[in-house]
Design a protein around this motif. Structure first.
Motif, PDB file in Angstrom:
ATOM      1  N   GLU A  55     -94.494 -23.995  14.234  1.00 17.76           N
ATOM      2  CA  GLU A  55     -94.633 -22.581  14.621  1.00 17.76           C
ATOM      3  C   GLU A  55     -95.917 -22.304  15.386  1.00 17.76           C
ATOM      4  O   GLU A  55     -96.061 -21.285  16.038  1.00 17.76           O
ATOM      5  CB  GLU A  55     -94.599 -21.700  13.369  1.00 17.76           C
ATOM      6  CG  GLU A  55     -93.229 -21.678  12.694  1.00 17.76           C
ATOM      7  CD  GLU A  55     -93.268 -20.887  11.385  1.00 17.76           C
ATOM      8  OE1 GLU A  55     -94.375 -20.432  11.046  1.00 17.76           O
ATOM      9  OE2 GLU A  55     -92.215 -20.716  10.766  1.00 17.76           O
ATOM     10  N   MET A  56     -96.953 -23.123  15.350  1.00 17.15           N
ATOM     11  CA  MET A  56     -98.246 -22.892  15.985  1.00 17.15           C
ATOM     12  C   MET A  56     -98.151 -22.702  17.499  1.00 17.15           C
ATOM     13  O   MET A  56     -98.804 -21.827  18.057  1.00 17.15           O
ATOM     14  CB  MET A  56     -99.212 -24.035  15.666  1.00 17.15           C
ATOM     15  CG  MET A  56     -99.745 -23.996  14.244  1.00 17.15           C
ATOM     16  SD  MET A  56    -100.617 -22.476  13.894  1.00 17.15           S
ATOM     17  CE  MET A  56    -102.025 -22.708  14.949  1.00 17.15           C
ATOM     18  N   PRO A  57     -97.376 -23.481  18.263  1.00 23.45           N
ATOM     19  CA  PRO A  57     -97.297 -23.244  19.712  1.00 23.45           C
ATOM     20  C   PRO A  57     -96.853 -21.838  20.062  1.00 23.45           C
ATOM     21  O   PRO A  57     -97.362 -21.224  20.978  1.00 23.45           O
ATOM     22  CB  PRO A  57     -96.301 -24.294  20.195  1.00 23.45           C
ATOM     23  CG  PRO A  57     -96.412 -25.385  19.177  1.00 23.45           C
ATOM     24  CD  PRO A  57     -96.651 -24.702  17.858  1.00 23.45           C
ATOM     25  N   ASN A  60     -99.784 -19.573  19.360  1.00 23.55           N
ATOM     26  CA  ASN A  60    -100.797 -19.774  20.395  1.00 23.55           C
ATOM     27  C   ASN A  60    -100.385 -19.142  21.724  1.00 23.55           C
ATOM     28  O   ASN A  60    -101.193 -18.564  22.445  1.00 23.55           O
ATOM     29  CB  ASN A  60    -101.071 -21.266  20.610  1.00 23.55           C
ATOM     30  CG  ASN A  60    -101.778 -21.878  19.393  1.00 23.55           C
ATOM     31  OD1 ASN A  60    -102.385 -21.154  18.614  1.00 23.55           O
ATOM     32  ND2 ASN A  60    -101.677 -23.192  19.241  1.00 23.55           N
ATOM     33  N   ALA A  61     -99.124 -19.239  22.090  1.00 24.17           N
ATOM     34  CA  ALA A  61     -98.618 -18.648  23.329  1.00 24.17           C
ATOM     35  C   ALA A  61     -98.746 -17.134  23.290  1.00 24.17           C
ATOM     36  O   ALA A  61     -99.115 -16.489  24.268  1.00 24.17           O
ATOM     37  CB  ALA A  61     -97.168 -19.062  23.561  1.00 24.17           C
ATOM     38  N   THR A  62     -98.433 -16.564  22.122  1.00 22.99           N
ATOM     39  CA  THR A  62     -98.538 -15.099  21.981  1.00 22.99           C
ATOM     40  C   THR A  62     -99.975 -14.645  22.133  1.00 22.99           C
ATOM     41  O   THR A  62    -100.291 -13.677  22.829  1.00 22.99           O
ATOM     42  CB  THR A  62     -97.999 -14.658  20.618  1.00 22.99           C
ATOM     43  OG1 THR A  62     -96.640 -15.072  20.504  1.00 22.99           O
ATOM     44  CG2 THR A  62     -98.084 -13.138  20.468  1.00 22.99           C
ATOM     45  N   ILE A  63    -100.886 -15.370  21.464  1.00 20.50           N
ATOM     46  CA  ILE A  63    -102.312 -15.023  21.549  1.00 20.50           C
ATOM     47  C   ILE A  63    -102.812 -15.179  22.983  1.00 20.50           C
ATOM     48  O   ILE A  63    -103.535 -14.332  23.507  1.00 20.50           O
ATOM     49  CB  ILE A  63    -103.134 -15.903  20.592  1.00 20.50           C
ATOM     50  CG1 ILE A  63    -102.778 -15.569  19.136  1.00 20.50           C
ATOM     51  CG2 ILE A  63    -104.619 -15.713  20.829  1.00 20.50           C
ATOM     52  CD1 ILE A  63    -103.407 -16.495  18.133  1.00 20.50           C
ATOM     53  N   GLN A  69    -103.383 -10.610  29.137  1.00 12.95           N
ATOM     54  CA  GLN A  69    -103.141  -9.208  29.448  1.00 12.95           C
ATOM     55  C   GLN A  69    -104.413  -8.391  29.307  1.00 12.95           C
ATOM     56  O   GLN A  69    -104.720  -7.513  30.115  1.00 12.95           O
ATOM     57  CB  GLN A  69    -102.041  -8.649  28.553  1.00 12.95           C
ATOM     58  CG  GLN A  69    -100.657  -9.235  28.837  1.00 12.95           C
ATOM     59  CD  GLN A  69     -99.604  -8.729  27.871  1.00 12.95           C
ATOM     60  OE1 GLN A  69     -99.916  -7.971  26.947  1.00 12.95           O
ATOM     61  NE2 GLN A  69     -98.355  -9.140  28.057  1.00 12.95           N
ATOM     62  N   SER A  70    -105.166  -8.669  28.240  1.00 16.95           N
ATOM     63  CA  SER A  70    -106.427  -7.944  28.021  1.00 16.95           C
ATOM     64  C   SER A  70    -107.416  -8.231  29.145  1.00 16.95           C
ATOM     65  O   SER A  70    -108.102  -7.323  29.647  1.00 16.95           O
ATOM     66  CB  SER A  70    -107.035  -8.352  26.682  1.00 16.95           C
ATOM     67  OG  SER A  70    -108.272  -7.721  26.481  1.00 16.95           O
ATOM     68  N   ALA A  71    -107.487  -9.501  29.571  1.00 14.95           N
ATOM     69  CA  ALA A  71    -108.387  -9.869  30.661  1.00 14.95           C
ATOM     70  C   ALA A  71    -107.975  -9.173  31.956  1.00 14.95           C
ATOM     71  O   ALA A  71    -108.818  -8.687  32.718  1.00 14.95           O
ATOM     72  CB  ALA A  71    -108.399 -11.382  30.849  1.00 14.95           C
ATOM     73  N   ALA A  72    -106.664  -9.109  32.226  1.00 15.59           N
ATOM     74  CA  ALA A  72    -106.182  -8.445  33.428  1.00 15.59           C
ATOM     75  C   ALA A  72    -106.511  -6.964  33.404  1.00 15.59           C
ATOM     76  O   ALA A  72    -106.934  -6.376  34.407  1.00 15.59           O
ATOM     77  CB  ALA A  72    -104.668  -8.652  33.575  1.00 15.59           C
ATOM     78  N   ALA A  73    -106.296  -6.358  32.233  1.00 21.25           N
ATOM     79  CA  ALA A  73    -106.619  -4.926  32.104  1.00 21.25           C
ATOM     80  C   ALA A  73    -108.106  -4.685  32.301  1.00 21.25           C
ATOM     81  O   ALA A  73    -108.522  -3.729  32.958  1.00 21.25           O
ATOM     82  CB  ALA A  73    -106.167  -4.411  30.739  1.00 21.25           C
TER      83      ALA A  73
END
Length: 282
Positions: A55-57, A60-63, A69-73
């Motif tokens: 389940e970790m990948p 990690n993909a979600t994070i 998205q946060s960086a783009a914003a």
């Protein structure tokens, strides 16, 4: 009967081989079952970390997606701030340029107003000095010739030249016909005149061509004393060569001229506004 016949035996009954085998089999089965259960439990416990690892990948993909998205914003916000700052800077620059232009225009206007005021003051001072000089000159002439001679001269002028003869009579007749007409700057007749325009038009009647402006008319002939005037002499106010007003002496201590916009063409006594000097062109 034996003496031991009634003593109960304490020896345990012997079990059969079959019973012993069953017991052993049961025990073995239980142990094996226990081992099996333990093994199953161990297998289950071992499989759980494997499931977590699988389940970790996804986590990690979600994070990573959230971070991206946060960086783009954040970057978009930074661009917005930068654009706003640039617009504010441009507005400030435009305001500064507008203020500088307005201040420069005001400075030029103030300088022009100050210059005009200075020129007006200088002109008034020159006129006052010229007037005082004329008065001193007139007083000197009176002292030299005596009041009786001045009276005789005035009487002679009044009797012999108030109407004039020849060319001067034509000149004076024309000037008298213009009395009451309007003063208009730059006009030379026939319904309106300025001061030099009237003098020029009058002399045109007797075939004498004069310069157009008062400055030049004040030096157009021979300078004569105010105590020795004759009809037709040009009177001027201000310095010779830079006169600001002219008129024509018509005899009897009077002159005719286009005085100003409020008075128009009028006849006045010399005492009304004593001229600075005179020239004779006839």
């Amino acid at each position: 009967m034996s003496p031991n016949a009634h003593i109960t035996s304490h020896r345990k009954p012997r079990r059969t081989a079959t019973q012993s085998w069953v017991v052993r089999t049961g025990v073995a089965g239980g142990v094996l079952s226990t081992l099996a259960v333990a093994g199953a439990g161990s297998a289950t416990a071992v499989e759980k970390p494997t499931e977590a690892t699988m389940e970790m990948p996804a986590i990690n993909a979600t994070i990573s997606s959230s971070i991206a998205q946060s960086a783009a914003a954040t970057q978009q916000t930074a661009f917005g701030y930068q654009e706003s700052a640039q617009q504010d800077k441009a507005d400030d620059t435009a305001k500064d340029a507008s203020k500088q232009a307005k201040d420069e225009a005001q400075r030029i206007a103030d300088a022009a107003e100050k210059k005009a005021a200075a020129e007006k003051e200088k002109r008034e001072q020159d006129e006052a000095r010229a007037s005082r000089a004329t008065e001193r000159k007139s007083l000197s002439a009176k002292s030299a010739t005596g009041s009786s001679d001045e009276a005789a001269s005035a009487a002679s002028s009044s009797s012999s030249t108030s109407t004039g003869t020849g060319s001067s009579a034509t000149l004076i007749s024309f000037l008298q016909a213009q009395l009451g007409k309007a003063y208009v700057m730059g006009a030379t007749g026939s319904s309106s005149y300025d001061c030099s325009g009237l003098v020029m038009a009058a002399y045109n009647q007797i075939g004498i061509s004069l310069p157009r402006v008062s400055q030049d008319q004040s030096t157009a002939g021979t300078q004569v004393s105010l105590s020795n005037l004759q009809p037709g002499d040009i009177l001027y106010w201000g310095s010779a060569g830079s006169a600001y007003h002219v008129a024509v002496y018509v005899g009897g201590g009077k002159f005719i001229g286009a005085q100003n916009p409020s008075a128009g063409v009028v006849e006045r006594d010399l005492s009304y506004d004593m001229p600075t000097g005179a020239v004779r062109v006839m």
